[in-house]
Design an enzyme around this catalytic site. Structure first.
Site, PDB file in Angstrom:
ATOM      1  N   ASN A   9       0.977  -0.982  -0.185  1.00 33.96           N
ATOM      2  CA  ASN A   9      -0.035  -0.017   0.060  1.00 33.96           C
ATOM      3  C   ASN A   9       0.866   1.369   0.353  1.00 33.96           C
ATOM      4  O   ASN A   9       1.378   1.531   0.754  1.00 33.96           O
ATOM      5  CB  ASN A   9      -0.913  -0.059   1.267  1.00 33.96           C
ATOM      6  CG  ASN A   9      -1.778   1.218   1.430  1.00 33.96           C
ATOM      7  OD1 ASN A   9      -1.630   1.983   0.451  1.00 33.96           O
ATOM      8  ND2 ASN A   9      -2.488   1.440   2.657  1.00 33.96           N
ATOM      9  N   LYS A  11       0.004   4.168  -0.107  1.00 33.58           N
ATOM     10  CA  LYS A  11      -0.633   5.424   0.373  1.00 33.58           C
ATOM     11  C   LYS A  11      -0.138   6.721  -0.551  1.00 33.58           C
ATOM     12  O   LYS A  11      -0.053   6.415  -1.711  1.00 33.58           O
ATOM     13  CB  LYS A  11      -0.047   5.650   1.832  1.00 33.58           C
ATOM     14  CG  LYS A  11      -0.044   4.245   2.739  1.00 33.58           C
ATOM     15  CD  LYS A  11      -0.023   4.421   3.926  1.00 33.58           C
ATOM     16  CE  LYS A  11      -0.352   3.127   4.701  1.00 33.58           C
ATOM     17  NZ  LYS A  11      -0.168   3.365   6.172  1.00 33.58           N
ATOM     18  N   HIS A  94      -9.571   1.236   4.902  1.00 34.98           N
ATOM     19  CA  HIS A  94      -8.179   1.364   5.690  1.00 34.98           C
ATOM     20  C   HIS A  94      -8.495   2.439   6.777  1.00 34.98           C
ATOM     21  O   HIS A  94      -9.256   3.469   6.575  1.00 34.98           O
ATOM     22  CB  HIS A  94      -7.220   1.912   4.595  1.00 34.98           C
ATOM     23  CG  HIS A  94      -5.705   2.061   5.386  1.00 34.98           C
ATOM     24  ND1 HIS A  94      -5.476   2.959   6.150  1.00 34.98           N
ATOM     25  CD2 HIS A  94      -5.049   1.030   5.116  1.00 34.98           C
ATOM     26  CE1 HIS A  94      -4.046   2.595   6.502  1.00 34.98           C
ATOM     27  NE2 HIS A  94      -3.753   1.591   5.789  1.00 34.98           N
ATOM     28  N   GLU A  96      -7.095   4.716   7.734  1.00 35.46           N
ATOM     29  CA  GLU A  96      -6.640   6.056   7.436  1.00 35.46           C
ATOM     30  C   GLU A  96      -7.813   6.889   6.968  1.00 35.46           C
ATOM     31  O   GLU A  96      -8.336   7.981   7.115  1.00 35.46           O
ATOM     32  CB  GLU A  96      -5.349   6.392   6.641  1.00 35.46           C
ATOM     33  CG  GLU A  96      -4.172   5.984   7.800  1.00 35.46           C
ATOM     34  CD  GLU A  96      -2.753   5.481   6.852  1.00 35.46           C
ATOM     35  OE1 GLU A  96      -2.932   5.617   5.455  1.00 35.46           O
ATOM     36  OE2 GLU A  96      -1.973   4.953   7.543  1.00 35.46           O
ATOM     37  N   GLU A 165      -5.357  -4.955  10.671  1.00 38.52           N
ATOM     38  CA  GLU A 165      -4.488  -3.848  10.752  1.00 38.52           C
ATOM     39  C   GLU A 165      -4.634  -3.066  11.903  1.00 38.52           C
ATOM     40  O   GLU A 165      -5.553  -2.004  12.182  1.00 38.52           O
ATOM     41  CB  GLU A 165      -4.499  -2.722   9.413  1.00 38.52           C
ATOM     42  CG  GLU A 165      -4.202  -3.229   8.133  1.00 38.52           C
ATOM     43  CD  GLU A 165      -3.558  -2.285   7.198  1.00 38.52           C
ATOM     44  OE1 GLU A 165      -2.577  -2.602   6.653  1.00 38.52           O
ATOM     45  OE2 GLU A 165      -3.940  -1.003   7.109  1.00 38.52           O
ATOM     46  N   GLY A 171       2.728   2.284  10.817  1.00 42.15           N
ATOM     47  CA  GLY A 171       3.578   3.389  10.597  1.00 42.15           C
ATOM     48  C   GLY A 171       4.318   3.847  12.080  1.00 42.15           C
ATOM     49  O   GLY A 171       4.784   4.799  12.079  1.00 42.15           O
ATOM     50  N   SER A 209       3.405  -2.331  10.199  1.00 40.00           N
ATOM     51  CA  SER A 209       4.820  -2.253  10.699  1.00 40.00           C
ATOM     52  C   SER A 209       5.409  -3.663  10.228  1.00 40.00           C
ATOM     53  O   SER A 209       6.426  -4.355  10.708  1.00 40.00           O
ATOM     54  CB  SER A 209       5.468  -1.869  11.629  1.00 40.00           C
ATOM     55  OG  SER A 209       4.837  -0.590  12.136  1.00 40.00           O
TER      56      SER A 209
HETATM   57  P1  13P Z   1       3.121   0.317   7.679  1.00 44.43           P
HETATM   58  O1  13P Z   1       3.607  -0.800   7.215  1.00 44.43           O
HETATM   59  O2  13P Z   1       3.645   1.525   7.135  1.00 44.43           O
HETATM   60  O3  13P Z   1       3.073   0.204   9.084  1.00 44.43           O
HETATM   61  O4  13P Z   1       1.408   0.645   7.245  1.00 44.43           O
HETATM   62  C1  13P Z   1       0.664  -0.610   7.087  1.00 44.43           C
HETATM   63  C2  13P Z   1      -0.546  -0.169   6.511  1.00 44.43           C
HETATM   64  O5  13P Z   1      -1.361   0.692   6.784  1.00 44.43           O
HETATM   65  C3  13P Z   1      -0.893  -0.789   5.073  1.00 44.43           C
HETATM   66  O6  13P Z   1      -2.165  -0.687   4.507  1.00 44.43           O
END
Ligand code: 13P
Length: 247
Positions: A9, A11, A94, A96, A165, A171, A209
């Site tokens: 992803n 982002k 997601h 976010e 997740e 992150g 992560s």
């Molecule tokens: P990270 O791997 O940067 O923690 O992000 C995970 C994520 O949100 C994947 O959709």
């Protein structure tokens, strides 16, 4: 047996030049028989990525999709449009988007339904915040989030991908331990089993992560069928190491 899926992803990251370099490095380093691999890229780059991954094992994904099929929805992208650019997967729900765009369980479920209807496989994200985990509400939260998708999609849920997740692991460099992740994955699997006779074939990815160092242990858990990778998917060597761990 179902193939593991390692999905990146990206982002809101990338550039025309950077994407090309990253994908070329991935293609050069992919093993001969990789697990299933996908990259979920900013929508603006789908045309570029479609050309870059053509004829390769890398599948294309989007990071969101509209719940509507077409019409007066300024700024939205339909699943049919995504299909035109070769998109196989779309992330929906997601954290976010739930957090910064107010997406509700019902909206996420509707997006999954529209995606499925157009032949795009939704990667449905669920996960608890740190406060919810500390309050002992992890199970309740992920089950509520998944229940909305099951309710709206009925027997079609055997076609979805689920991603667990934990919000506190995204992150942050904090990963759920393999045992913590497996525990939640088992809960999700049981919920899927109660709703579908085909639940064993549904892939449940872990995200938060995941990196080259912890991927193998996470992926060896019985109900972890792949990963949804943020930061580490932006570095070819790291993403390739995770892919290698999934073989
Ligand atoms: P990270 O791997 O940067 O923690 O992000 C995970 C994520 O949100 C994947 O959709």
């Amino acid at each position: 047996m179902k193939k593991e899926l390692i999905a990146g992803n990206w982002k809101m990251n990338g550039s025309l030049a950077g994407n090309e370099a990253l994908v070329k490095a991935l293609l050069a380093g992919l093993p001969a028989q990789p697990c299933e691999v996908a990259v979920c890229v900013p929508a603006l780059y789908l045309a570029q990525l479609q050309a870059l991954v053509a004829g390769s094992p890398i599948e294309l994904g989007a990071q969101d999709v509209s719940m509507h099929e077409s019409g007066a929805y300024t700024g939205e992208l339909s699943a049919a449009m995504l299909r035109e650019f070769g998109v196989r997967y779309a992330i929906v729900g997601h954290s976010e988007r739930r957090q910064y765009h107010g997406e509700t369980d019902q909206l996420v479920a509707a997006k999954a339904k529209t995606a499925l209807a157009s032949g795009v496989t939704p990667i449905v994200c669920v996960g608890e915040t740190l406060a919810q985990r500390e309050a002992g509400k992890t199970e309740e939260v992920v089950k509520r989030q998944l229940a909305a998708v099951i309710h709206t999609n009925g027997h079609c849920i055997s076609e979805i991908v689920v991603a667990y997740e934990p919000v506190w692991a995204i992150g942050t460099g904090k990963t759920a331990s393999p045992e913590q992740a497996q525990q939640v994955h088992a809960v999700l699997r049981a919920q899927l089993k109660a709703a579908s006779a085909q639940a064993e074939r549904i892939r449940i990815l872990y995200g938060g992560s995941m990196n080259a160092a912890n991927a193998a242990q996470l992926l060896s858990q019985p109900d972890i069928d792949g990963g949804l990778i943020g930061g580490a998917s932006l570095k070819a060597q790291d993403f390739l190491s995770i892919i290698a761990a999934a073989l």
